[in-house]
Design a protein around this motif. Structure first.
Motif, PDB file in Angstrom:
ATOM      1  N   TYR A  18      65.373  66.500 -48.190  1.00  0.00           N
ATOM      2  CA  TYR A  18      64.764  65.226 -47.821  1.00  0.00           C
ATOM      3  C   TYR A  18      65.611  64.501 -46.789  1.00  0.00           C
ATOM      4  CZ  TYR A  18      62.147  66.020 -52.119  1.00  0.00           C
ATOM      5  OH  TYR A  18      61.359  66.564 -53.089  1.00  0.00           O
ATOM      6  N   LEU A  19      64.918  63.680 -45.993  1.00  0.00           N
ATOM      7  CA  LEU A  19      65.579  62.719 -45.119  1.00  0.00           C
ATOM      8  C   LEU A  19      65.185  61.321 -45.569  1.00  0.00           C
ATOM      9  CD1 LEU A  19      65.368  64.084 -41.463  1.00  0.00           C
ATOM     10  CD2 LEU A  19      67.433  63.333 -42.669  1.00  0.00           C
ATOM     11  N   TRP A  20      66.155  60.442 -45.634  1.00  0.00           N
ATOM     12  CA  TRP A  20      65.972  59.053 -46.050  1.00  0.00           C
ATOM     13  C   TRP A  20      66.155  58.201 -44.790  1.00  0.00           C
ATOM     14  CZ3 TRP A  20      63.893  56.893 -50.094  1.00  0.00           C
ATOM     15  CH2 TRP A  20      64.233  55.614 -50.521  1.00  0.00           C
ATOM     16  N   ILE A  21      65.047  57.641 -44.297  1.00  0.00           N
ATOM     17  CA  ILE A  21      65.019  57.040 -42.967  1.00  0.00           C
ATOM     18  C   ILE A  21      64.731  55.548 -43.060  1.00  0.00           C
ATOM     19  CG2 ILE A  21      63.924  57.133 -40.687  1.00  0.00           C
ATOM     20  CD1 ILE A  21      63.105  60.029 -41.362  1.00  0.00           C
ATOM     21  N   ASP A  22      65.480  54.765 -42.301  1.00  0.00           N
ATOM     22  CA  ASP A  22      65.331  53.310 -42.261  1.00  0.00           C
ATOM     23  C   ASP A  22      64.203  52.936 -41.294  1.00  0.00           C
ATOM     24  OD1 ASP A  22      65.588  50.569 -42.125  1.00  0.00           O
ATOM     25  OD2 ASP A  22      67.686  50.578 -41.497  1.00  0.00           O
ATOM     26  N   VAL A  23      63.142  52.304 -41.824  1.00  0.00           N
ATOM     27  CA  VAL A  23      62.049  51.817 -40.971  1.00  0.00           C
ATOM     28  C   VAL A  23      61.889  50.308 -41.123  1.00  0.00           C
ATOM     29  CG1 VAL A  23      60.779  54.010 -40.977  1.00  0.00           C
ATOM     30  CG2 VAL A  23      60.314  52.309 -42.770  1.00  0.00           C
ATOM     31  N   SER A  24      62.964  49.654 -41.544  1.00  0.00           N
ATOM     32  CA  SER A  24      62.881  48.210 -41.792  1.00  0.00           C
ATOM     33  C   SER A  24      62.560  47.416 -40.525  1.00  0.00           C
ATOM     34  CB  SER A  24      64.194  47.696 -42.400  1.00  0.00           C
ATOM     35  OG  SER A  24      65.299  47.968 -41.557  1.00  0.00           O
ATOM     36  N   HIS A  25      62.806  48.014 -39.354  1.00  0.00           N
ATOM     37  CA  HIS A  25      62.508  47.324 -38.095  1.00  0.00           C
ATOM     38  C   HIS A  25      61.004  47.200 -37.853  1.00  0.00           C
ATOM     39  CE1 HIS A  25      62.683  51.639 -37.281  1.00  0.00           C
ATOM     40  NE2 HIS A  25      61.897  51.457 -36.237  1.00  0.00           N
ATOM     41  N   SER A  62      58.653  47.719 -40.870  1.00  0.00           N
ATOM     42  CA  SER A  62      57.924  47.613 -42.137  1.00  0.00           C
ATOM     43  C   SER A  62      57.741  46.179 -42.617  1.00  0.00           C
ATOM     44  CB  SER A  62      58.627  48.431 -43.226  1.00  0.00           C
ATOM     45  OG  SER A  62      59.944  47.951 -43.454  1.00  0.00           O
ATOM     46  N   ASP A  63      58.475  45.235 -42.046  1.00  0.00           N
ATOM     47  CA  ASP A  63      58.250  43.809 -42.315  1.00  0.00           C
ATOM     48  C   ASP A  63      58.301  43.489 -43.806  1.00  0.00           C
ATOM     49  OD1 ASP A  63      57.819  41.176 -41.510  1.00  0.00           O
ATOM     50  OD2 ASP A  63      55.631  41.347 -41.706  1.00  0.00           O
ATOM     51  N   GLY A  64      59.246  44.103 -44.525  1.00  0.00           N
ATOM     52  CA  GLY A  64      59.462  43.766 -45.927  1.00  0.00           C
ATOM     53  C   GLY A  64      58.480  44.369 -46.906  1.00  0.00           C
ATOM     54  N   ASP A  65      57.550  45.205 -46.436  1.00  0.00           N
ATOM     55  CA  ASP A  65      56.580  45.848 -47.333  1.00  0.00           C
ATOM     56  C   ASP A  65      56.348  47.272 -46.840  1.00  0.00           C
ATOM     57  OD1 ASP A  65      54.519  46.657 -48.969  1.00  0.00           O
ATOM     58  OD2 ASP A  65      53.404  44.776 -48.826  1.00  0.00           O
ATOM     59  N   VAL A  66      57.248  48.180 -47.224  1.00  0.00           N
ATOM     60  CA  VAL A  66      57.201  49.530 -46.673  1.00  0.00           C
ATOM     61  C   VAL A  66      55.995  50.310 -47.181  1.00  0.00           C
ATOM     62  CG1 VAL A  66      58.653  50.673 -48.425  1.00  0.00           C
ATOM     63  CG2 VAL A  66      58.686  51.487 -46.058  1.00  0.00           C
ATOM     64  N   LEU A  67      55.478  49.993 -48.366  1.00  0.00           N
ATOM     65  CA  LEU A  67      54.275  50.674 -48.839  1.00  0.00           C
ATOM     66  C   LEU A  67      53.097  50.375 -47.914  1.00  0.00           C
ATOM     67  CD1 LEU A  67      52.562  52.302 -50.800  1.00  0.00           C
ATOM     68  CD2 LEU A  67      52.355  50.249 -52.229  1.00  0.00           C
ATOM     69  N   THR A 104      65.578  48.998 -54.336  1.00  0.00           N
ATOM     70  CA  THR A 104      66.602  49.221 -53.316  1.00  0.00           C
ATOM     71  C   THR A 104      66.072  50.097 -52.188  1.00  0.00           C
ATOM     72  OG1 THR A 104      68.220  49.109 -55.116  1.00  0.00           O
ATOM     73  CG2 THR A 104      69.027  49.844 -52.999  1.00  0.00           C
ATOM     74  N   GLY A 105      64.957  50.772 -52.420  1.00  0.00           N
ATOM     75  CA  GLY A 105      64.364  51.620 -51.381  1.00  0.00           C
ATOM     76  C   GLY A 105      63.487  50.879 -50.396  1.00  0.00           C
ATOM     77  N   GLU A 106      63.302  49.566 -50.585  1.00  0.00           N
ATOM     78  CA  GLU A 106      62.486  48.803 -49.651  1.00  0.00           C
ATOM     79  C   GLU A 106      63.044  48.932 -48.227  1.00  0.00           C
ATOM     80  OE1 GLU A 106      59.766  47.191 -47.831  1.00  0.00           O
ATOM     81  OE2 GLU A 106      59.478  47.071 -50.019  1.00  0.00           O
ATOM     82  N   GLY A 107      62.137  49.186 -47.283  1.00  0.00           N
ATOM     83  CA  GLY A 107      62.538  49.323 -45.887  1.00  0.00           C
ATOM     84  C   GLY A 107      62.881  50.748 -45.471  1.00  0.00           C
ATOM     85  N   TRP A 108      62.822  51.688 -46.415  1.00  0.00           N
ATOM     86  CA  TRP A 108      63.147  53.086 -46.121  1.00  0.00           C
ATOM     87  C   TRP A 108      61.952  53.975 -46.454  1.00  0.00           C
ATOM     88  CZ3 TRP A 108      68.253  54.662 -44.619  1.00  0.00           C
ATOM     89  CH2 TRP A 108      69.187  53.622 -44.592  1.00  0.00           C
ATOM     90  N   VAL A 109      61.940  55.182 -45.908  1.00  0.00           N
ATOM     91  CA  VAL A 109      60.936  56.182 -46.268  1.00  0.00           C
ATOM     92  C   VAL A 109      61.639  57.497 -46.554  1.00  0.00           C
ATOM     93  CG1 VAL A 109      59.044  55.137 -44.962  1.00  0.00           C
ATOM     94  CG2 VAL A 109      60.510  56.853 -43.849  1.00  0.00           C
ATOM     95  N   ARG A 110      61.003  58.294 -47.410  1.00  0.00           N
ATOM     96  CA  ARG A 110      61.480  59.649 -47.681  1.00  0.00           C
ATOM     97  C   ARG A 110      60.594  60.636 -46.940  1.00  0.00           C
ATOM     98  NH1 ARG A 110      60.307  62.782 -53.186  1.00  0.00           N
ATOM     99  NH2 ARG A 110      58.383  63.069 -51.991  1.00  0.00           N
ATOM    100  N   VAL A 111      61.229  61.579 -46.257  1.00  0.00           N
ATOM    101  CA  VAL A 111      60.516  62.630 -45.526  1.00  0.00           C
ATOM    102  C   VAL A 111      60.982  63.979 -46.061  1.00  0.00           C
ATOM    103  CG1 VAL A 111      60.339  63.788 -43.293  1.00  0.00           C
ATOM    104  CG2 VAL A 111      60.102  61.296 -43.434  1.00  0.00           C
ATOM    105  N   CYS A 112      60.048  64.834 -46.417  1.00  0.00           N
ATOM    106  CA  CYS A 112      60.366  66.196 -46.837  1.00  0.00           C
ATOM    107  C   CYS A 112      60.450  67.092 -45.603  1.00  0.00           C
ATOM    108  CB  CYS A 112      59.295  66.711 -47.792  1.00  0.00           C
ATOM    109  SG  CYS A 112      59.544  68.438 -48.279  1.00  0.00           S
ATOM    110  N   VAL A 113      61.534  67.865 -45.504  1.00  0.00           N
ATOM    111  CA  VAL A 113      61.728  68.716 -44.325  1.00  0.00           C
ATOM    112  C   VAL A 113      61.438  70.185 -44.620  1.00  0.00           C
ATOM    113  CG1 VAL A 113      63.504  67.118 -43.497  1.00  0.00           C
ATOM    114  CG2 VAL A 113      64.185  69.207 -44.710  1.00  0.00           C
ATOM    115  N   ALA A 114      60.780  70.457 -45.749  1.00  0.00           N
ATOM    116  CA  ALA A 114      60.567  71.846 -46.150  1.00  0.00           C
ATOM    117  C   ALA A 114      59.396  72.507 -45.442  1.00  0.00           C
ATOM    118  CB  ALA A 114      60.355  71.918 -47.668  1.00  0.00           C
ATOM    119  N   SER A 115      58.697  71.766 -44.610  1.00  0.00           N
ATOM    120  CA  SER A 115      57.498  72.291 -43.961  1.00  0.00           C
ATOM    121  C   SER A 115      57.830  72.978 -42.635  1.00  0.00           C
ATOM    122  CB  SER A 115      56.512  71.144 -43.719  1.00  0.00           C
ATOM    123  OG  SER A 115      57.099  70.179 -42.874  1.00  0.00           O
TER     124      SER A 115
END
Length: 380
Positions: free
Chosen positions: A316-323, A325-330, A353-364
């Motif tokens: 997995y990659l744990w990536i910051d998208v807080s720039h 996502s505006d406080g609501d990453v879902l 604590t995961g707010e502002g981040w996304v998980r990406v699977c790299v197995a594809s």
């Protein structure tokens, strides 16, 4: 009409499944949200299951699993984990999911507290609610590279705390705990007389130091260890895992396993024997594929100026998208799916604590992975 038990309503749903179900209704979507190996189990594993079906090996097995599989697991643990256990400590389960549920059911009573990593795998919290226990998050923060703060952990322990869950390599973070950290967590468990439940599903995929099983550091039988065939041998749908208990639990485990599933189906167990005793080259190839995908993906993120946690394990990659996502990453993940046709898992699905981040699977497939990552908006 009768109502379901009130505590069930407290069990949170899966934010990952929420995104995945939407993605599956959109043909052409790049799906990076779910932890599924890109390959399938090799032919020898599949043939073992097929032979069991053809031979009619579809009757009840012993509660703990067929003897061939339990012995293969004992040998594997000694060979790969330096963990030496008796066969009666090994209990074959319906994937790591059931093993984890068993470990928590065996150690938690109604109203007990269990320390769970945040961000952490969603089932930790879901199981606690289902068992009428209270999950207490211990934060893994970006400023500490998502490693535990032992002094903060100490303050979270109360007279109702019964267990701590440790997950290394981590889903969702792709991080690992080293021997020193695991030793410190075990010391904390000893000081407060806690069980330590160890989720080791991604044990074969580490990108620096070798994986350390906490039970190898345990000197007073307080560790329960959870393993799985799903990720290592690309057997997610076969549903074979196992729970390693302290010694002397046989009579308890016979009763508990019988009450939950009786036993795992024999064709899947036969496949697991073939996987553990056969050539491990496919596991090594998968590890190399994930490592190379991670290298290509992080190089792309670096070029685009996107912040991420440097992965040391899992796929997995744990990536910051807080720039963006505006406080609501879902909500952002939902918009990203609609607008870019890429499904990623919202970090908030794994804890606050995961707010502002996304998980990406790299197995594809690598090209698909890089295309999906290229569509994430870069910081201005």
């Amino acid at each position: 009409m009768p109502q379901i038990a009130p505590h069930v309503a407290l069990m949170p749903g899966s934010g990952v499944r929420h995104i995945l179900e939407q993605a599956l209704r959109r043909p052409g979507t790049i799906i990076l949200a779910v932890g599924e190996p890109g390959a399938v189990a090799h032919a020898g594993i599949r043939d073992a299951a097929a032979t069991a079906w053809r031979d009619g090996a579809i009757r009840y097995t012993p509660n703990g699993g067929i003897s061939e599989l339990r012995r293969a697991i004992v040998d594997k643990l000694a060979r790969e984990n330096s963990l030496h256990v008796d066969v009666e400590q090994v209990w074959v389960t319906v994937g790591a999911t059931q093993a984890l549920h068993l470990a928590m059911a065996l150690t938690l009573s109604r109203g007990d507290e269990v320390l769970v990593p945040d961000p952490g795998y969603t089932t930790f919290t879901m199981n606690a609610h289902l068992l009428q226990a209270m999950p207490v998050p211990y934060p893994l923060r970006a400023e500490r590279d998502f490693q535990p703060d032992l002094s903060e952990l100490e303050t979270l322990v109360t007279p109702r705390t019964r267990a701590i869950i440790v997950n290394t390599p981590s889903n969702p973070l792709g991080s690992t705990f080293d021997r020193e950290t695991l030793g410190a967590l075990l010391d904390l468990a000893r000081r407060h007389d806690l069980w330590l439940i160890s989720d080791e599903v991604y044990e074969r995929f580490t990108w620096g130091e070798r994986h350390v099983s906490p039970a190898t550091l345990d000197d007073d039988d307080r560790v329960l260890s959870v393993f799985s065939m799903s990720k290592t041998h690309a057997m997610t749908g076969a549903r074979v895992g196992w729970l390693v208990t302290p010694p002397g639990w046989r009579q308890t485990m016979l009763r508990v396993q019988e009450s939950v599933v009786s036993c795992v189906d024999e064709p899947s167990q036969r496949a697991a024997v073939a996987a553990l005793e056969g050539d491990q080259a496919q596991v090594d190839r998968a590890a190399a594929h994930y490592r190379d995908n991670l290298a290509a993906a992080t190089a792309l993120l670096d070029r685009r100026g996107l912040r991420y946690l440097d992965p040391t394990g899992a796929f997995y990659l744990w990536i910051d998208v807080s720039h963006v996502s505006d406080g609501d990453v879902l909500r952002w993940c939902e918009r990203f799916l609609d607008e870019a046709q890429v499904a990623v898992a919202p970090g908030s699905a794994f804890g606050i604590t995961g707010e502002g981040w996304v998980r990406v699977c790299v197995a594809s497939d690598r090209a698909e992975l890089l295309e999906g990552l290229a569509r994430i908006p870069a910081p201005a």
